[in-house]
Scaffold this motif. Structure first.
Motif, mmCIF file in Angstrom:
data_model
loop_
_atom_site.group_PDB
_atom_site.id
_atom_site.type_symbol
_atom_site.label_atom_id
_atom_site.label_comp_id
_atom_site.label_asym_id
_atom_site.label_seq_id
_atom_site.Cartn_x
_atom_site.Cartn_y
_atom_site.Cartn_z
ATOM 1 N N ASN A 1 0.836 -1.209 0.000
ATOM 2 C CA ASN A 1 0.000 0.000 0.000
ATOM 3 C C ASN A 1 0.867 1.254 0.000
ATOM 4 O O ASN A 1 0.620 2.215 -0.736
ATOM 5 C CB ASN A 1 -0.874 0.067 1.265
ATOM 6 N N GLU A 2 1.880 1.231 0.881
ATOM 7 C CA GLU A 2 2.754 2.402 1.017
ATOM 8 C C GLU A 2 3.559 2.610 -0.257
ATOM 9 O O GLU A 2 3.749 3.735 -0.719
ATOM 10 C CB GLU A 2 3.707 2.220 2.202
ATOM 11 N N GLU B 1 -9.152 7.255 -12.836
ATOM 12 C CA GLU B 1 -9.574 5.869 -13.054
ATOM 13 C C GLU B 1 -9.507 5.097 -11.726
ATOM 14 O O GLU B 1 -10.384 4.294 -11.413
ATOM 15 C CB GLU B 1 -8.626 5.239 -14.079
ATOM 16 N N LEU B 2 -8.455 5.369 -10.972
ATOM 17 C CA LEU B 2 -8.310 4.700 -9.670
ATOM 18 C C LEU B 2 -9.472 5.090 -8.747
ATOM 19 O O LEU B 2 -10.072 4.236 -8.087
ATOM 20 C CB LEU B 2 -6.971 5.061 -9.042
ATOM 21 N N ILE B 3 -9.799 6.374 -8.741
ATOM 22 C CA ILE B 3 -10.895 6.827 -7.877
ATOM 23 C C ILE B 3 -12.204 6.148 -8.289
ATOM 24 O O ILE B 3 -12.954 5.657 -7.445
ATOM 25 C CB ILE B 3 -11.024 8.370 -7.916
ATOM 26 N N LEU C 1 -4.034 9.993 -1.645
ATOM 27 C CA LEU C 1 -3.048 8.916 -1.439
ATOM 28 C C LEU C 1 -3.573 7.825 -0.512
ATOM 29 O O LEU C 1 -3.171 6.671 -0.614
ATOM 30 C CB LEU C 1 -1.722 9.472 -0.905
ATOM 31 N N VAL C 2 -4.484 8.185 0.377
ATOM 32 C CA VAL C 2 -5.111 7.166 1.225
ATOM 33 C C VAL C 2 -6.008 6.271 0.359
ATOM 34 O O VAL C 2 -6.072 5.055 0.549
ATOM 35 C CB VAL C 2 -5.902 7.817 2.380
ATOM 36 N N MET C 3 -6.653 6.882 -0.633
ATOM 37 C CA MET C 3 -7.489 6.094 -1.554
ATOM 38 C C MET C 3 -6.625 5.096 -2.327
ATOM 39 O O MET C 3 -7.038 3.964 -2.578
ATOM 40 C CB MET C 3 -8.189 7.004 -2.559
ATOM 41 N N VAL C 4 -5.426 5.533 -2.711
ATOM 42 C CA VAL C 4 -4.525 4.629 -3.450
ATOM 43 C C VAL C 4 -4.241 3.383 -2.604
ATOM 44 O O VAL C 4 -4.269 2.249 -3.103
ATOM 45 C CB VAL C 4 -3.197 5.341 -3.807
ATOM 46 N N ILE D 1 -0.724 -3.457 -11.772
ATOM 47 C CA ILE D 1 -1.972 -2.739 -12.073
ATOM 48 C C ILE D 1 -1.903 -1.293 -11.564
ATOM 49 O O ILE D 1 -2.184 -0.343 -12.300
ATOM 50 C CB ILE D 1 -3.181 -3.450 -11.419
ATOM 51 N N VAL D 2 -1.517 -1.142 -10.303
ATOM 52 C CA VAL D 2 -1.541 0.205 -9.725
ATOM 53 C C VAL D 2 -0.436 1.074 -10.333
ATOM 54 O O VAL D 2 -0.656 2.251 -10.631
ATOM 55 C CB VAL D 2 -1.457 0.145 -8.174
ATOM 56 N N SER D 3 0.733 0.482 -10.561
ATOM 57 C CA SER D 3 1.803 1.247 -11.226
ATOM 58 C C SER D 3 1.370 1.667 -12.625
ATOM 59 O O SER D 3 1.731 2.746 -13.100
ATOM 60 C CB SER D 3 3.087 0.418 -11.318
ATOM 61 N N GLY D 4 0.584 0.812 -13.255
ATOM 62 C CA GLY D 4 0.061 1.144 -14.584
ATOM 63 C C GLY D 4 -0.838 2.362 -14.534
ATOM 64 O O GLY D 4 -0.798 3.225 -15.426
ATOM 65 N N LEU D 5 -1.638 2.470 -13.511
ATOM 66 C CA LEU D 5 -2.507 3.651 -13.355
ATOM 67 C C LEU D 5 -1.659 4.899 -13.114
ATOM 68 O O LEU D 5 -1.927 5.962 -13.684
ATOM 69 C CB LEU D 5 -3.488 3.446 -12.197
ATOM 70 N N ALA D 6 -0.629 4.751 -12.289
ATOM 71 C CA ALA D 6 0.244 5.909 -12.014
ATOM 72 C C ALA D 6 0.912 6.370 -13.307
ATOM 73 O O ALA D 6 1.077 7.575 -13.546
ATOM 74 C CB ALA D 6 1.278 5.558 -10.962
#
Lengths: 473, 438
Positions: free
Chosen positions: A79-80, A105-107, A318-321, B55-60
């Motif tokens: 997570n971090e 997109e993440l949100i 960043l907490v959402m991430v 996946i998450v790095s891809g979004l970043a």
């Protein structure tokens, strides 16, 4: 230990900033005459100062942390790592939408997942913490009633077992708090509820499982009664860790919910924050949602009757991430498994302690349970506080004390799903040893802790003669 | 699937049996059947760490990180010294809850006490709290501090960032409080209007101004303070913390409360959060302050220690009568701000403020020479607005070069911002682009 100001020596410091490469110009106004007494300290000394402070703190990584209602589960390292990616950290909140497609997109992905977990139709991430989410949810309820031309609904019903934030949030949202009693089983007293429902009822705020860790068996009846009276049902999601994938708040009649990403969804609490308290709601409340959102990667829009904004930008991104990373890791099977094991661990500890420490309500609990030390206190004058302080000498963070208010001498224990049987067994042994001691030698328990960096602190002095900052010579 | 549950299925079953349950279904049998989820959640299956990372790095990676940023308007691209994250990410800080158990939380309590001291020093005010969510919500909380039965109207300058004003309005919708906007004139608060509005309203509670204001202009805070106090209202300043390195402080001016966005003090841009609302006030208002306060005391041996104090203001004691509902705040961000201020020290604070101001003045001069005149007169710190014939065209041209230009305002002007991270070369590149475009 010295304060950082007491380690400061005039003329010391660190070289961070370069020489100015343009002519030096200050605004032509009256400038600051005083000097801010900030520390003057080398990087080495500063590092050691904070390391010494860290050694005088206790996090989940230091040891067992069964702080009821706070869900101190493990905070995964991934997570971090994800929340420190430059592609998230270095985004200006006012960048053009087409340059932050990944973030939005993440949100949206997190919103969809939280909708699935809670059964709600939309989620706003504007609130920065749980209480902030409560406030947001109550404003949605207020806006909804007023939009229908109903200005009479100015009461929020809150059980006497509720978190203190519930009535405080109701006040902030301009409502009068109407308290209802819990019944002898620790659940909502239906008669008391019926008495209080009426044309002034804006809504009911409820935690389920409630703060004594019990799932209210009458929940369908409760939400039906509130709806019949014209009110809405607010779900305080502080205890969502008990029911993920098992019960969905929207399915049992709730219209609005807040979640604590820093509890249920494994983002760390940082010694008090930052959290994130997204607020979910059903379709009919969507027009009132606060904040700007970008769903198409092109432009930001606001709901047509939006209540406004709760924070300056989009909430604690960043907490959402971190929460999104956690949900991706656990997935469809892992999420209910987390809740199931949280409930198992709580019941395991409850069962192993209740013969000596009476449980407030002796039945199957959910993710937490409450011990009642009232009789122990009567017999021995050893209080819940004393037992809590004795646990400190075992390296265990004590449970939540003196809450909920409906239980006297309460200790509220929430082990969470990420603890092993061995850790809980060690804690159970500690509790039992403390019990033996309080029966034999109550003064010894009252004198705890003995091994901590400081002993019991004088809170009365702190409040009577407030010293809120360091006084420079 | 990924899981953080340590116990194996076999161990779980053993534990269940040991405490009298056949299996998990048995453990949950007390939940009414009609309340239970039917079937599985409609979510993707759990994933390994490597898959999640991808996946998450891809979004970043889908986001644009600009190499050069001239946009502020509430979020500022300052340098974050290496020590800040290295220290703040220590797990004892990161994974702790609110310091309810003082004996094992001295590290966190002391760090916040030090932070409170630094914020009080930075703003020259008597006391500061342990933090609020962000600048905008801190502004709303500060306004609520001064509401009483006789004084309920909140006055806010139109030259305050609209985002801040929106949050104040939203909070006020909750508290049924009236918010009146004091109009601006030439980019600053219209003093005559303020005087008139306050004089006509015996129920005025407070007036909030931004310093420097949204357009970057340093308003005549002394005069605004005087007008406000002469009319029996409280004076609240929303300040840029970096500007405190050079500008006359709220304490020197006589503000009753001072709040602001602490993000410039060692936090990244972070797409808007988590940020840090700081709040400082005159000692008189100690008991109206929302949120946590850390106080010094002694332990049973007489040694110095720190505790959460004046909790009688707070929700867990006062419930519906609390000064605010805030519980979780932004402690880790406050820790970062404390580390930041310790790193730069008093000299560094002045230095970074001077760098910001100097670069912004250089840029404003160069833009004017290139045809982009300032929109307002008035002294400024590190932000200023310029006229621009076609803001979209210029900003697009800058974006193509990896530069995030200023923010286009409704008037078609551009609000520029410089920090210590903008080199002369970067600024000259913007100027060159202006010349190319127009």
């Amino acid at each position: 230990m010295k304060l950082i100001f007491e380690k400061s020596i005039s003329g010391r410091g660190q070289d961070i900033f370069p020489a100015c490469d343009v002519p030096e110009v200050l605004p032509k106004v009256e400038l600051r005459k005083t000097t801010a007494h900030l520390p003057e300290i080398s990087e080495n000394e500063m590092g050691r100062h904070y390391t010494a402070l860290a050694k005088r703190a206790h996090g989940v990584n230091d040891g067992f942390y069964p702080l009821g209602s706070c869900t101190m589960k493990h905070n995964p390292r991934i997570n971090e790592k994800m929340a420190s990616l430059p592609g998230f950290v270095n985004l200006h909140p006012l960048q053009p939408a087409h340059t932050v497609k990944g973030a939005n997109e993440l949100i949206s992905g997190l919103e969809a997942a939280l909708c699935e977990i809670t059964g709600m139709d939309a989620v706003t991430f504007q609130p920065a913490a749980g209480a902030h989410g409560e406030f947001t949810g109550l404003l949605l309820i207020k806006a909804y009633h007023q939009d229908r031309g109903d200005f009479e609904r100015n009461e929020i019903i809150v059980p006497d077992s509720a978190h203190g934030t519930n009535p405080a949030s109701a006040t902030m949202a301009g409502f009068k708090t109407i308290e209802i009693k819990s019944n002898e089983n620790g659940m909502v007293d239906l008669e008391s509820l019926k008495e209080k429902l009426g044309p002034h009822t804006a809504g009911l705020m409820l935690t389920n499982p409630n703060t004594v860790g019990l799932f209210d068996e009458n929940i369908m009846e409760i939400t039906r009664l509130v709806h019949e009276a014209g009110g809405l049902c607010y779900y305080d999601g502080a205890n969502l860790n008990a029911v993920m994938g098992i019960v969905r708040p929207a399915d049992i009649g709730f219209d609005v919910i807040h979640m604590n990403l820093h509890k249920t969804f494994s983002t760390p609490h940082g010694g008090g924050g930052p959290g994130s308290g997204p607020c979910g709601c059903k379709e009919f409340l969507k027009p009132f949602i606060p904040g700007l959102t970008c769903k198409d990667g092109k432009e930001y829009t606001r709901a047509e009757k939006s209540i406004g904004n709760m924070t300056g930008f989009y909430g604690n991104f960043l907490v959402m991430v971190k929460a999104y990373t956690y949900i991706l890791t656990l997935g469809a099977e892992g999420i209910p498994a987390a809740s199931s094991n949280a409930v198992l661990n709580a019941n395991y500890m409850q069962e192993k302690l209740k013969d000596i420490y009476p449980v407030a309500f002796d039945t199957t609990c959910m993710h937490e349970f409450v011990l009642c030390l009232q009789d122990i206190y009567k017999d021995t004058h050893v209080s819940a506080l004393d037992v809590a302080k004795a646990l400190l000498d075992y390296g265990i963070h004590p449970p939540t004390m003196y809450f909920p208010l409906i239980v006297h001498e309460a200790l509220m224990i929430e082990p969470t799903e990420t603890e092993t049987k061995e850790t809980m067994d060690e804690a159970i042994t500690a509790f039992r040893e403390i019990y033996d001691l309080l029966r034999k030698e109550p003064e010894a328990v009252q004198a705890c802790p003995q091994t901590t960096p400081v002993l019991r602190l004088d809170e009365v002095k702190a409040a009577r003669e407030p010293v809120l900052k360091y006084k420079f010579d | 699937m990924g899981t953080f549950i340590p116990n194996t299925k076999e161990e779980q079953l053993k534990m269940l049996n040991e405490i009298g349950y056949k299996d998990f279904d048995d453990l949950f049998k007390h939940i009414p059947a009609e309340a239970k989820v039917k079937g599985k959640l409609n979510l993707p299956e759990g994933k390994s760490e490597i898959e999640v990372d991808r996946i998450v790095s891809g979004l970043a990676a889908k986001n644009t990180v600009f190499r050069s940023i001239f946009r502020g308007a509430g979020a500022y691209n300052h340098y974050v010294p290496s020590a800040v994250d290295a220290i703040a990410n220590k797990e004892e800080f990161l994974t702790a809850y609110t310091p309810y158990q003082a004996e094992i939380s001295q590290g966190i309590l002391q760090s916040i006490f030090e932070y409170q001291t630094m914020i009080a020093e930075l703003t020259d005010m008597d006391i500061a709290n342990a933090s609020l969510y962000d600048g905008a919500s801190a502004a709303a909380e500060a306004c609520a501090m001064f509401k009483d039965r006789k004084h309920s109207t909140i006055y806010v300058s139109e030259a305050v960032d609209e985002r801040i004003r929106t949050v104040i309005n939203t909070y006020s919708f909750g508290r049924n409080t009236e918010v009146k906007i004091v109009p601006k004139k030439n980019g600053v608060t219209d003093k005559a209007e303020l005087e008139k509005m306050l004089a006509e309203d015996p129920a005025s509670a407070c007036f909030l101004m931004q310093y420097p204001n949204y357009y970057g202009i340093i308003e005549d805070a002394d005069e605004l303070c005087k007008i406000t106090h002469d009319n029996d209202a409280k004076f609240i300043m929303y300040v840029n913390p970096i500007s405190m390195g050079v500008l006359k402080t709220p304490g020197e001016i006589g503000a009753d409360a001072c709040i602001g966005e602490g993000q410039p003090l060692g936090l990244g841009l972070e797409f808007g959060g988590p940020y840090l609302g700081f709040l400082a006030a005159n000692q008189k208002f100690m008991r109206q302050i929302p949120g946590r306060l850390i106080g010094e005391t002694v332990d049973s041996k007489g040694d110095r220690g720190f505790v959460l104090t004046l909790q009688a203001r707070e929700q867990h004691i006062r419930r519906e009568k609390a000064s605010s509902n805030i519980c979780s705040n932004e402690a880790l961000c406050a820790l970062k701000a404390g580390i930041y201020m310790s790193t730069i020290g008093p000299k560094g604070l002045k230095q970074v403020a001077t760098l910001c101001s100097s670069k912004a003045h250089y840029m404003a001069d160069e833009l004017a020479k290139a045809g982009l005149e300032r929109s307002h007169d008035g002294e400024f710190f590190n932000e200023f607005a310029t006229k621009c014939a076609d803001a979209d065209k210029l900003l697009a041209a800058l974006e193509a070069k990896g530069i995030l230009g200023g923010l286009k305002l409704e008037c078609g002007c551009i609000l520029w911002c410089c920090t210590e991270l903008n080199t002369r070369e970067d600024i000259d590149e913007v100027i060159a682009t202006v010349k190319e475009v127009f």
